[in-house]
Design an enzyme around this catalytic site. Sequence first.
Site, PDB file in Angstrom:
ATOM      1  N   ALA A  62     -25.293 -14.278  33.049  1.00 23.55           N
ATOM      2  CA  ALA A  62     -24.607 -13.979  31.713  1.00 23.55           C
ATOM      3  C   ALA A  62     -23.257 -13.190  31.834  1.00 23.55           C
ATOM      4  CB  ALA A  62     -25.583 -13.349  30.764  1.00 23.55           C
ATOM      5  N   GLY A 107     -28.788 -15.491  34.419  1.00 25.82           N
ATOM      6  CA  GLY A 107     -28.839 -16.609  33.599  1.00 25.82           C
ATOM      7  C   GLY A 107     -28.773 -18.179  34.215  1.00 25.82           C
ATOM      8  N   GLU A 110     -31.681 -18.885  35.733  1.00 24.99           N
ATOM      9  CA  GLU A 110     -32.946 -19.202  34.563  1.00 24.99           C
ATOM     10  C   GLU A 110     -32.517 -20.724  34.102  1.00 24.99           C
ATOM     11  OE1 GLU A 110     -31.404 -15.661  32.879  1.00 24.99           O
ATOM     12  OE2 GLU A 110     -33.628 -15.055  32.536  1.00 24.99           O
ATOM     13  N   GLU A 130     -30.617  -8.730  37.349  1.00 28.76           N
ATOM     14  CA  GLU A 130     -30.354  -7.802  36.270  1.00 28.76           C
ATOM     15  C   GLU A 130     -30.904  -6.420  36.352  1.00 28.76           C
ATOM     16  OE1 GLU A 130     -31.312 -10.964  36.091  1.00 28.76           O
ATOM     17  OE2 GLU A 130     -30.766 -12.215  34.386  1.00 28.76           O
TER      18      GLU A 130
HETATM   19  N1  COA Z   1     -20.195 -11.936  34.286  1.00 35.52           N
HETATM   20  C1  COA Z   1     -18.768 -11.922  34.114  1.00 35.52           C
HETATM   21  N2  COA Z   1     -17.950 -12.040  35.153  1.00 35.52           N
HETATM   22  C2  COA Z   1     -18.385 -12.178  36.306  1.00 35.52           C
HETATM   23  C3  COA Z   1     -19.821 -12.347  36.570  1.00 35.52           C
HETATM   24  C4  COA Z   1     -20.630 -12.257  35.387  1.00 35.52           C
HETATM   25  N3  COA Z   1     -21.820 -12.323  35.486  1.00 35.52           N
HETATM   26  N4  COA Z   1     -20.005 -12.679  37.866  1.00 35.52           N
HETATM   27  C5  COA Z   1     -18.699 -12.774  38.571  1.00 35.52           C
HETATM   28  N5  COA Z   1     -17.833 -12.427  37.622  1.00 35.52           N
HETATM   29  C6  COA Z   1     -16.417 -12.541  37.767  1.00 35.52           C
HETATM   30  C7  COA Z   1     -16.003 -11.057  38.392  1.00 35.52           C
HETATM   31  O1  COA Z   1     -15.960 -10.021  37.365  1.00 35.52           O
HETATM   32  C8  COA Z   1     -14.629 -11.427  39.101  1.00 35.52           C
HETATM   33  O2  COA Z   1     -13.663 -11.456  38.043  1.00 35.52           O
HETATM   34  P1  COA Z   1     -12.304 -10.830  38.485  1.00 35.52           P
HETATM   35  O3  COA Z   1     -11.816 -11.837  39.411  1.00 35.52           O
HETATM   36  O4  COA Z   1     -11.458 -10.903  37.386  1.00 35.52           O
HETATM   37  O5  COA Z   1     -12.578  -9.455  38.827  1.00 35.52           O
HETATM   38  C9  COA Z   1     -15.037 -12.901  39.414  1.00 35.52           C
HETATM   39  O6  COA Z   1     -16.049 -13.440  38.722  1.00 35.52           O
HETATM   40  C10 COA Z   1     -15.379 -13.190  40.954  1.00 35.52           C
HETATM   41  O7  COA Z   1     -16.272 -12.272  41.149  1.00 35.52           O
HETATM   42  P2  COA Z   1     -16.418 -11.508  42.398  1.00 35.52           P
HETATM   43  O8  COA Z   1     -17.365 -10.204  42.034  1.00 35.52           O
HETATM   44  O9  COA Z   1     -15.086 -10.837  42.379  1.00 35.52           O
HETATM   45  O10 COA Z   1     -16.996 -12.360  43.495  1.00 35.52           O
HETATM   46  P3  COA Z   1     -17.749 -11.602  45.003  1.00 35.52           P
HETATM   47  O11 COA Z   1     -17.762 -12.932  45.868  1.00 35.52           O
HETATM   48  O12 COA Z   1     -17.124 -10.425  45.478  1.00 35.52           O
HETATM   49  O13 COA Z   1     -19.302 -11.548  44.450  1.00 35.52           O
HETATM   50  C11 COA Z   1     -21.262 -12.115  43.046  1.00 35.52           C
HETATM   51  C12 COA Z   1     -19.936 -12.564  43.931  1.00 35.52           C
HETATM   52  C13 COA Z   1     -22.173 -13.237  42.545  1.00 35.52           C
HETATM   53  C14 COA Z   1     -22.111 -11.405  44.204  1.00 35.52           C
HETATM   54  C15 COA Z   1     -20.919 -10.907  42.146  1.00 35.52           C
HETATM   55  O14 COA Z   1     -19.848 -11.386  41.248  1.00 35.52           O
HETATM   56  C16 COA Z   1     -21.960 -10.648  41.125  1.00 35.52           C
HETATM   57  O15 COA Z   1     -22.815  -9.798  41.524  1.00 35.52           O
HETATM   58  N6  COA Z   1     -22.077 -11.176  40.027  1.00 35.52           N
HETATM   59  C17 COA Z   1     -22.848 -10.727  38.848  1.00 35.52           C
HETATM   60  C18 COA Z   1     -24.138 -11.298  39.044  1.00 35.52           C
HETATM   61  C19 COA Z   1     -25.104 -10.705  38.040  1.00 35.52           C
HETATM   62  O16 COA Z   1     -25.521  -9.486  37.817  1.00 35.52           O
HETATM   63  N7  COA Z   1     -25.593 -11.718  37.265  1.00 35.52           N
HETATM   64  C20 COA Z   1     -26.714 -11.363  36.410  1.00 35.52           C
HETATM   65  C21 COA Z   1     -26.046 -10.987  34.812  1.00 35.52           C
HETATM   66  S1  COA Z   1     -27.202 -10.600  33.619  1.00 35.52           S
END
Ligand code: COA
Length: 255
Positions: A62, A107, A110, A130
């Site tokens: 999400a 998500g 999911e 989460e």
């Molecule tokens: N919602 C909104 N934006 C997200 C996102 C999410 N769930 N997951 C990644 N992004 C965005 C980041 O903010 C970043 O944007 P920016 O370039 O404008 O800063 C871009 O996607 C790339 O992500 P980044 O975190 O820089 O990549 P990474 O390779 O360092 O890490 C992940 C990858 C997947 C480990 C990390 O992005 C992450 O932990 N995301 C959230 C996952 C999460 O908690 N999901 C459940 C949500 S309920």
Amino acid sequence: MPVELSRVEEFALITLNRPEALNALSFQIVDEIGQAIDEAAASDARALLITGAGDKAFCAGADISEFLDRGIVEEIAGTEKGQQTFAKLDGLSIPSVAVINGYALGGGLELATACTLRVATANARLGVPEIKLGLIPGYGGTQRLPRLVGQGLALEMVMTGRMLNAEEALRAGLINRIVEGDPVEGGVAFAREFSAYSLPVLRYAREAVTRADNTALQEGLLIERDLNTLAFEGEDSTEGANAFLEKRAPKFQDR
Ligand code: COA
């Protein structure tokens, strides 16, 4: 468009197309996924594939930027919307395959677990992080994950937020295949393993197996008896038996 619906030979393909945010699910994207599923359902596609644009993520969950400043009514409505959208895949008359090309988190996982089956690239990472945000899954994760991998691993995933790699996910039954090369081509090859079979019979098969999750054994056996009888009543079962006895390939007509 953040969600694209296209055709790959006899299959419908939904691509989450927001690679700059790792295909995170904004409310708009959830809406568009629902519309794309409806369109795929109305088409003559023999299966629906879902994947993410880019080579880094299927979907990182999400959209966290939409989490703040929401009241309880909006939160409930948002969760219900996600659950209802993904539940459309259960009722879809054709099977669905998640083509997980990289991260499938929150998500994103999911959505993948709401599909009938799943393939993943070797670099895939699957998890429900989460808890790290002070939350629990809300689009079906606490319900579909234990049904797929068992309560022990589901609890571990939900409580620690640990991601599984593709090999672990395969061993746990969370994915069905690890694909090499182009992920969509791998998904198409996997879908071909069942897509020539009778569509109504595939649906009976899905229904019988998935109903086992919520049904006592005796009741489940009755469901199986009825769905098995429906399959016997179809023309495709006559064709299947005749083809076997005549030592030729069956030509199913979806009847
Ligand atoms: N919602 C909104 N934006 C997200 C996102 C999410 N769930 N997951 C990644 N992004 C965005 C980041 O903010 C970043 O944007 P920016 O370039 O404008 O800063 C871009 O996607 C790339 O992500 P980044 O975190 O820089 O990549 P990474 O390779 O360092 O890490 C992940 C990858 C997947 C480990 C990390 O992005 C992450 O932990 N995301 C959230 C996952 C999460 O908690 N999901 C459940 C949500 S309920």
